[in-house]
Design a protein around this motif. Structure first.
Motif, PDB file in Angstrom:
ATOM      1  N   UNK A  34     -12.072  23.285   9.068  1.00  0.00           N
ATOM      2  CA  UNK A  34     -10.784  22.745   9.467  1.00  0.00           C
ATOM      3  C   UNK A  34     -10.888  21.929  10.753  1.00  0.00           C
ATOM      4  N   UNK A  35     -11.668  22.414  11.703  1.00  0.00           N
ATOM      5  CA  UNK A  35     -11.769  21.702  12.985  1.00  0.00           C
ATOM      6  C   UNK A  35     -12.267  20.263  12.774  1.00  0.00           C
ATOM      7  N   UNK A  36     -13.270  20.103  11.937  1.00  0.00           N
ATOM      8  CA  UNK A  36     -13.805  18.765  11.676  1.00  0.00           C
ATOM      9  C   UNK A  36     -12.792  17.887  10.937  1.00  0.00           C
ATOM     10  N   UNK A  37     -12.110  18.480   9.981  1.00  0.00           N
ATOM     11  CA  UNK A  37     -11.124  17.732   9.204  1.00  0.00           C
ATOM     12  C   UNK A  37      -9.993  17.237  10.091  1.00  0.00           C
ATOM     13  N   UNK A  38      -9.488  18.104  10.953  1.00  0.00           N
ATOM     14  CA  UNK A  38      -8.398  17.720  11.845  1.00  0.00           C
ATOM     15  C   UNK A  38      -8.828  16.616  12.802  1.00  0.00           C
ATOM     16  N   UNK A  39     -10.032  16.718  13.322  1.00  0.00           N
ATOM     17  CA  UNK A  39     -10.497  15.691  14.248  1.00  0.00           C
ATOM     18  C   UNK A  39     -10.639  14.352  13.540  1.00  0.00           C
ATOM     19  N   UNK A  40     -11.186  14.369  12.328  1.00  0.00           N
ATOM     20  CA  UNK A  40     -11.329  13.122  11.578  1.00  0.00           C
ATOM     21  C   UNK A  40      -9.970  12.516  11.263  1.00  0.00           C
ATOM     22  N   UNK A  41      -9.003  13.349  10.910  1.00  0.00           N
ATOM     23  CA  UNK A  41      -7.665  12.849  10.592  1.00  0.00           C
ATOM     24  C   UNK A  41      -7.002  12.253  11.832  1.00  0.00           C
ATOM     25  N   UNK A  42      -7.163  12.913  12.969  1.00  0.00           N
ATOM     26  CA  UNK A  42      -6.565  12.362  14.191  1.00  0.00           C
ATOM     27  C   UNK A  42      -7.229  11.039  14.569  1.00  0.00           C
ATOM     28  N   UNK A  43      -8.534  10.941  14.369  1.00  0.00           N
ATOM     29  CA  UNK A  43      -9.219   9.678  14.649  1.00  0.00           C
ATOM     30  C   UNK A  43      -8.703   8.551  13.753  1.00  0.00           C
ATOM     31  N   UNK A  44      -8.275   8.907  12.545  1.00  0.00           N
ATOM     32  CA  UNK A  44      -7.817   7.900  11.584  1.00  0.00           C
ATOM     33  C   UNK A  44      -6.346   7.564  11.729  1.00  0.00           C
ATOM     34  N   UNK A  45      -5.580   8.403  12.396  1.00  0.00           N
ATOM     35  CA  UNK A  45      -4.118   8.278  12.371  1.00  0.00           C
ATOM     36  C   UNK A  45      -3.625   6.902  12.796  1.00  0.00           C
ATOM     37  N   UNK A  46      -4.117   6.387  13.900  1.00  0.00           N
ATOM     38  CA  UNK A  46      -3.615   5.104  14.394  1.00  0.00           C
ATOM     39  C   UNK A  46      -3.920   3.975  13.411  1.00  0.00           C
ATOM     40  N   UNK A  47      -5.117   3.980  12.852  1.00  0.00           N
ATOM     41  CA  UNK A  47      -5.458   2.953  11.882  1.00  0.00           C
ATOM     42  C   UNK A  47      -4.578   3.006  10.640  1.00  0.00           C
ATOM     43  N   UNK A  48      -4.209   4.207  10.224  1.00  0.00           N
ATOM     44  CA  UNK A  48      -3.333   4.347   9.058  1.00  0.00           C
ATOM     45  C   UNK A  48      -1.936   3.821   9.363  1.00  0.00           C
ATOM     46  N   UNK A  49      -1.432   4.092  10.556  1.00  0.00           N
ATOM     47  CA  UNK A  49      -0.124   3.557  10.945  1.00  0.00           C
ATOM     48  C   UNK A  49      -0.169   2.029  10.993  1.00  0.00           C
ATOM     49  N   UNK A  50      -1.264   1.489  11.513  1.00  0.00           N
ATOM     50  CA  UNK A  50      -1.388   0.037  11.584  1.00  0.00           C
ATOM     51  C   UNK A  50      -1.448  -0.588  10.191  1.00  0.00           C
ATOM     52  N   UNK A  51      -2.142   0.080   9.256  1.00  0.00           N
ATOM     53  CA  UNK A  51      -2.347  -0.485   7.921  1.00  0.00           C
ATOM     54  C   UNK A  51      -1.118  -0.340   7.035  1.00  0.00           C
ATOM     55  N   UNK A  52      -0.450   0.812   7.123  1.00  0.00           N
ATOM     56  CA  UNK A  52       0.612   1.130   6.169  1.00  0.00           C
ATOM     57  C   UNK A  52       1.989   1.305   6.791  1.00  0.00           C
ATOM     58  N   UNK A  53       2.059   1.406   8.104  1.00  0.00           N
ATOM     59  CA  UNK A  53       3.311   1.724   8.765  1.00  0.00           C
ATOM     60  C   UNK A  53       3.412   3.210   9.044  1.00  0.00           C
ATOM     61  N   UNK A  54       4.426   3.627   9.805  1.00  0.00           N
ATOM     62  CA  UNK A  54       4.626   5.054  10.046  1.00  0.00           C
ATOM     63  C   UNK A  54       4.909   5.775   8.724  1.00  0.00           C
ATOM     64  N   UNK A  55       4.565   7.054   8.631  1.00  0.00           N
ATOM     65  CA  UNK A  55       4.728   7.751   7.351  1.00  0.00           C
ATOM     66  C   UNK A  55       6.166   7.854   6.873  1.00  0.00           C
ATOM     67  N   UNK A  56       7.130   7.854   7.792  1.00  0.00           N
ATOM     68  CA  UNK A  56       8.536   7.930   7.401  1.00  0.00           C
ATOM     69  C   UNK A  56       9.209   6.585   7.285  1.00  0.00           C
ATOM     70  N   UNK A  57       8.471   5.499   7.497  1.00  0.00           N
ATOM     71  CA  UNK A  57       9.014   4.142   7.376  1.00  0.00           C
ATOM     72  C   UNK A  57       7.878   3.218   6.935  1.00  0.00           C
ATOM     73  N   UNK A  58       7.247   3.584   5.815  1.00  0.00           N
ATOM     74  CA  UNK A  58       6.043   2.880   5.379  1.00  0.00           C
ATOM     75  C   UNK A  58       6.403   1.564   4.686  1.00  0.00           C
ATOM     76  N   UNK A  59       5.404   0.737   4.522  1.00  0.00           N
ATOM     77  CA  UNK A  59       5.540  -0.519   3.799  1.00  0.00           C
ATOM     78  C   UNK A  59       5.820  -0.208   2.331  1.00  0.00           C
ATOM     79  N   UNK A  60       6.951  -0.688   1.808  1.00  0.00           N
ATOM     80  CA  UNK A  60       7.354  -0.374   0.439  1.00  0.00           C
ATOM     81  C   UNK A  60       6.358  -0.886  -0.585  1.00  0.00           C
ATOM     82  N   UNK A  61       5.495  -1.820  -0.198  1.00  0.00           N
ATOM     83  CA  UNK A  61       4.473  -2.336  -1.116  1.00  0.00           C
ATOM     84  C   UNK A  61       3.212  -1.475  -1.096  1.00  0.00           C
TER      85      UNK A  61
END
Length: 514
Positions: A406-433
């Motif tokens: 779990x520790x490794x998974x959480x760290x990897x997810x946190x490292x990815x979070x900003x890039x995912x927001x940049x690519x798709x938008x915030x999770x509660x206001x994502x790009x409809x496409x």
């Protein structure tokens, strides 16, 4: 739905951790290589299932047992439909479907679907007309409303019935329709999920996955998540093929070269959670510790992936220890020719591949029976609510079963979070496409984990269970989520949820005030 694995494309996406399963996207910087770091799932060729806890569970190769049909309780299916904020062109807020009775015949040689639909619904407002969604490839006969013929018009997928209805009155619409169904384009760039709805295979078999919409490709429907309904589905297919759908199997008969199967779903489901599969299927079963039978419908001759598939019973035991009793009265899994997996209610739909049929993906789709199916979003802006809790539970499952720490998974997810927001938008206001982007999985999973750490497992899962109990069988909105967790914890959590769900940047760790 399971998130699919990605190839690595951008620097922020260097995730090589089991369980971080991002949806395949062709968007800039969106592809992630998420190969499992733990041991590969084992498979079995027969009589027993080596579950993730190492305990064998006997399987039953006998024909599927039948359940007597019951009188549907239409009051369970009373919903509050709304115009969806992300996909407003689908669904009619004026219709509250209560029961879909579908009788479907499939001719694979002619690729012809010949069907009758009888839809019991409640009008939510007085109006001179109402409409349902149905693919334009389907030719409609003369519909009747409470037994009387009514005029109708077709406008693309909109089936407009020109008959007046009164608010809060119940009606029965019946119609015949026929045609060659085909899936519709999905609002996403995911590689495992480019279309949605009913798919015909090269051999003439059928399967469906229809999130966020796509039920309309094979039956007339109010195709929005806010409107839950009951289902009676009868499928006629050339023997030895069998039609598989949601709920209890109430009839199975072969006569004159045709197999007829009947299914009844007695708990309300959103249309995206309905499934139909037609093919040459065989049946097996095992059971959970509480005695729930789990049915497995697999292509005849399938051997390779049975070990991973049949971990479902043990996974239900694991989930119940955290989220409470399984919320429905039947459970099955059907394997299709898909590339992905879908949490279709009481009959999970799975693609036939090593990864989709691995124990962790099976567990992911089963958690959805609680988070997503028992309680569903009333608007597609909140798909994060389905996927975030389920993703966290998958990570915990992987940690418990030595698939990925779990520790490794959480760290990897946190490292990815900003890039995912940049690519798709915030999770509660994502790009409809970009429906089903990795942002609606990992970002809210991290959010829920912050609450879990702050509250402790016992308190976190107590509140998670009470959410399900308080909203059982309903589709509800984001505001109710915040209200529930604030009331249960005594914390002011509006800013916390807003930062995680609507923010353009990754929030700082922790829960303010906790």
């Amino acid at each position: 739905m399971r998130p699919a694995r990605h190839r690595r494309r951008a620097a922020w996406a260097s995730l090589a951790v089991a369980g971080l399963l991002a949806g395949c996207s062709s968007g800039p910087g969106a592809d992630v290589d998420l190969e499992p770091a733990g041991p590969a799932p084992t498979s079995s060729d027969g009589g027993a299932d080596a579950g993730p806890d190492g305990e064998g569970r006997a399987t039953d190769p006998s024909p599927a047992p039948l359940t007597d049909p019951v009188e549907p309780d239409l009051d369970l299916a009373v919903s509050t439909p709304r115009e969806d904020s992300v996909y407003p062109a689908v669904g009619d807020p004026g219709v509250d479907a209560l029961l879909y009775a579908l009788d479907v015949s499939w001719d694979p040689a002619a690729q012809r679907l010949d069907a009758t639909a009888t839809i019991t619904f409640r009008a939510t407002r007085s109006a001179p007309r109402f409409q349902l969604d149905l693919a334009p490839s389907m030719t409609v006969g003369e519909p009747t409303l409470d037994g009387e013929p009514v005029p109708f018009a077709r406008r693309g997928k909109d089936l407009v019935v020109r008959a007046p209805v009164e608010a809060d009155q119940r009606y029965e619409l019946s119609l015949d329709y026929v045609g060659t169904p085909s899936p519709t384009r999905a609002p996403t760039t995911r590689g495992d999920f480019s279309t949605t709805g009913l798919t015909i295979t090269d051999t003439g078999e059928l399967w469906t996955m229809q999130e966020p919409y796509g039920a309309f490709t094979w039956y007339p429907v109010n195709d929005q998540p806010a409107d839950k309904a009951l289902y009676d589905i009868t499928v006629h297919a050339p023997a030895p093929w069998t039609g598989i759908a949601n709920g209890h199997l109430t009839g199975l008969d072969t006569a004159d070269g045709t197999t007829t199967s009947s299914w009844q779903l007695t708990e309300p489901a959103s249309s995206y959670l309905v499934t139909l599969a037609v093919g040459d299927y065989t049946h097996r079963s095992n059971a959970t510790e509480s005695g729930l039978r789990v049915d497995y419908w697999t292509p005849r001759g399938m051997v390779q992936h049975l070990g991973g598939l049949e971990t479902a019973a043990a996974s239900v035991d694991w989930i119940e220890s955290r989220l409470g009793p399984y919320p429905f009265d039947s459970l099955g899994l059907v394997v299709t020719d898909s590339l992905s997996a879908m949490e279709t209610q009481t009959m999970v739909t799975l693609g036939n591949s090593d990864y989709v049929l691995s124990p962790q993906v099976i567990a992911h789709e089963l958690v959805h029976q609680w988070y997503g199916d028992q309680v569903s979003p009333d608007d597609w802006r909140d798909v994060w609510r389905n996927e975030g809790m389920t993703m966290l539970m998958q990570w915990l499952y992987e940690d418990d079963h030595d698939i990925a720490p779990l520790r490794n998974t959480l760290q990897a997810a946190r490292n990815a979070d900003q890039g995912l927001r940049d690519a798709y938008g915030p999770p509660g206001a994502y790009d409809a496409r970009q429906f089903g982007g990795s942002n609606v999985y990992y970002c809210p999973a991290l959010m829920w984990n912050e609450l879990r750490v702050a509250l402790g497992d016992d308190e976190f899962f107590r509140i998670a269970r009470s959410w399900l109990t308080d909203h059982d069988g309903r589709s509800v909105g984001r505001e109710q989520v915040v209200e529930h967790w604030e009331k249960a914890t005594g914390l002011e959590l509006s800013a916390f949820f807003d930062d995680w769900l609507l923010g353009d940047t990754t929030p700082a760790p922790g829960v303010p005030g906790a």
